[in-house]
Design a protein around this motif. Structure first.
Motif, PDB file in Angstrom:
ATOM      1  N   ALA A  30      13.843  -6.174  -5.812  1.00 49.89           N
ATOM      2  CA  ALA A  30      14.708  -7.346  -5.922  1.00 49.89           C
ATOM      3  C   ALA A  30      13.813  -8.572  -6.023  1.00 49.89           C
ATOM      4  O   ALA A  30      12.813  -8.681  -5.305  1.00 49.89           O
ATOM      5  CB  ALA A  30      15.628  -7.480  -4.710  1.00 49.89           C
ATOM      6  N   GLY A  75      19.275  -5.520  -0.766  1.00 48.70           N
ATOM      7  CA  GLY A  75      19.905  -5.498  -2.092  1.00 48.70           C
ATOM      8  C   GLY A  75      18.980  -5.001  -3.185  1.00 48.70           C
ATOM      9  O   GLY A  75      19.006  -5.515  -4.301  1.00 48.70           O
ATOM     10  N   GLN A  81      12.117   0.654  -5.969  1.00 48.07           N
ATOM     11  CA  GLN A  81      13.322  -0.164  -5.798  1.00 48.07           C
ATOM     12  C   GLN A  81      12.859  -1.608  -5.646  1.00 48.07           C
ATOM     13  O   GLN A  81      11.879  -1.870  -4.941  1.00 48.07           O
ATOM     14  CB  GLN A  81      14.072   0.263  -4.535  1.00 48.07           C
ATOM     15  CG  GLN A  81      14.459   1.718  -4.491  1.00 48.07           C
ATOM     16  CD  GLN A  81      15.719   1.991  -5.271  1.00 48.07           C
ATOM     17  OE1 GLN A  81      16.648   1.189  -5.287  1.00 48.07           O
ATOM     18  NE2 GLN A  81      15.761   3.121  -5.950  1.00 48.07           N
ATOM     19  N   GLU A 139      19.677  -1.230   1.221  1.00 49.20           N
ATOM     20  CA  GLU A 139      20.982  -1.886   1.334  1.00 49.20           C
ATOM     21  C   GLU A 139      20.847  -3.311   1.865  1.00 49.20           C
ATOM     22  O   GLU A 139      21.430  -4.246   1.304  1.00 49.20           O
ATOM     23  CB  GLU A 139      21.891  -1.066   2.240  1.00 49.20           C
ATOM     24  CG  GLU A 139      23.299  -1.638   2.332  1.00 49.20           C
ATOM     25  CD  GLU A 139      24.223  -0.790   3.173  1.00 49.20           C
ATOM     26  OE1 GLU A 139      25.070  -1.384   3.871  1.00 49.20           O
ATOM     27  OE2 GLU A 139      24.101   0.448   3.155  1.00 49.20           O
ATOM     28  N   GLU A 151      17.345  -2.599  -6.068  1.00 50.68           N
ATOM     29  CA  GLU A 151      17.861  -1.800  -7.183  1.00 50.68           C
ATOM     30  C   GLU A 151      16.713  -1.003  -7.800  1.00 50.68           C
ATOM     31  O   GLU A 151      15.563  -1.427  -7.742  1.00 50.68           O
ATOM     32  CB  GLU A 151      18.446  -2.717  -8.271  1.00 50.68           C
ATOM     33  CG  GLU A 151      19.604  -3.587  -7.813  1.00 50.68           C
ATOM     34  CD  GLU A 151      20.886  -2.806  -7.621  1.00 50.68           C
ATOM     35  OE1 GLU A 151      21.026  -1.727  -8.242  1.00 50.68           O
ATOM     36  OE2 GLU A 151      21.754  -3.270  -6.852  1.00 50.68           O
TER      37      GLU A 151
END
Length: 153
Positions: free
Chosen positions: A23, A11, A21, A8, A13
């Protein structure tokens, strides 16, 4: 911190195909960099790139990597902060080297840097059967670091 908090705050994804995950943190005409987070049960699937990629450990557990080099060399570096245990904070992955990675704990936050920048056209996701045929001595690791594909039946 927990993995969901890191995701979180940064950010991050899901990265389709490869896993993990991510970014992007930087990109210009000369280089690119990303954050990349791994959790148990997920991994960076075996893939290769057309350029050199530097992996950096930032936080969390060490990362076990599998490198299958073009000359047939098999390497299993540990990306992490515990130098006395053989971990290293940076791992250099040569162009054309098959690479995979997984966390050794609850989560691992790493980064990768490329110069010249990442080029989607040079990204190739590994196919399990073809990699086992080329690197039979790494069959168990290849099984662990690939996702079932159509060629596997």
């Amino acid at each position: 911190m927990h993995a969901h908090e890191v995701i979180e705050l940064l950010g991050l994804e899901p990265l389709a195909g490869e896993g993990g995950q991510w970014a992007q943190t930087w990109r210009d005409g000369h280089s690119s960099a990303i954050y990349f987070l791994l959790r148990p049960g997920d991994f960076s699937a075996l893939h290769r790139l057309g350029g050199v990629e530097l992996w950096h450990h930032y936080s969390g557990a060490a990362v076990e990597m599998l490198l299958l080099e073009p000359d047939g060399t098999l390497l299993r570096p540990l990306l992490g902060a515990d130098l006395a245990a053989g971990e290293r904070p940076v791992v250099v992955v040569g162009a054309g080297t098959w690479m995979a990675a997984g966390t050794t704990g609850d989560w691992s936050l790493v980064g990768t840097t490329m110069a010249p920048p990442f080029d989607e056209a040079s990204f190739e996701l590994g196919e399990r059967a073809a990699l086992v045929a080329e690197f039979p001595e790494a069959a168990d690791d290849i099984e662990r670091f690939t996702r079932k594909d159509a060629a596997d039946g």
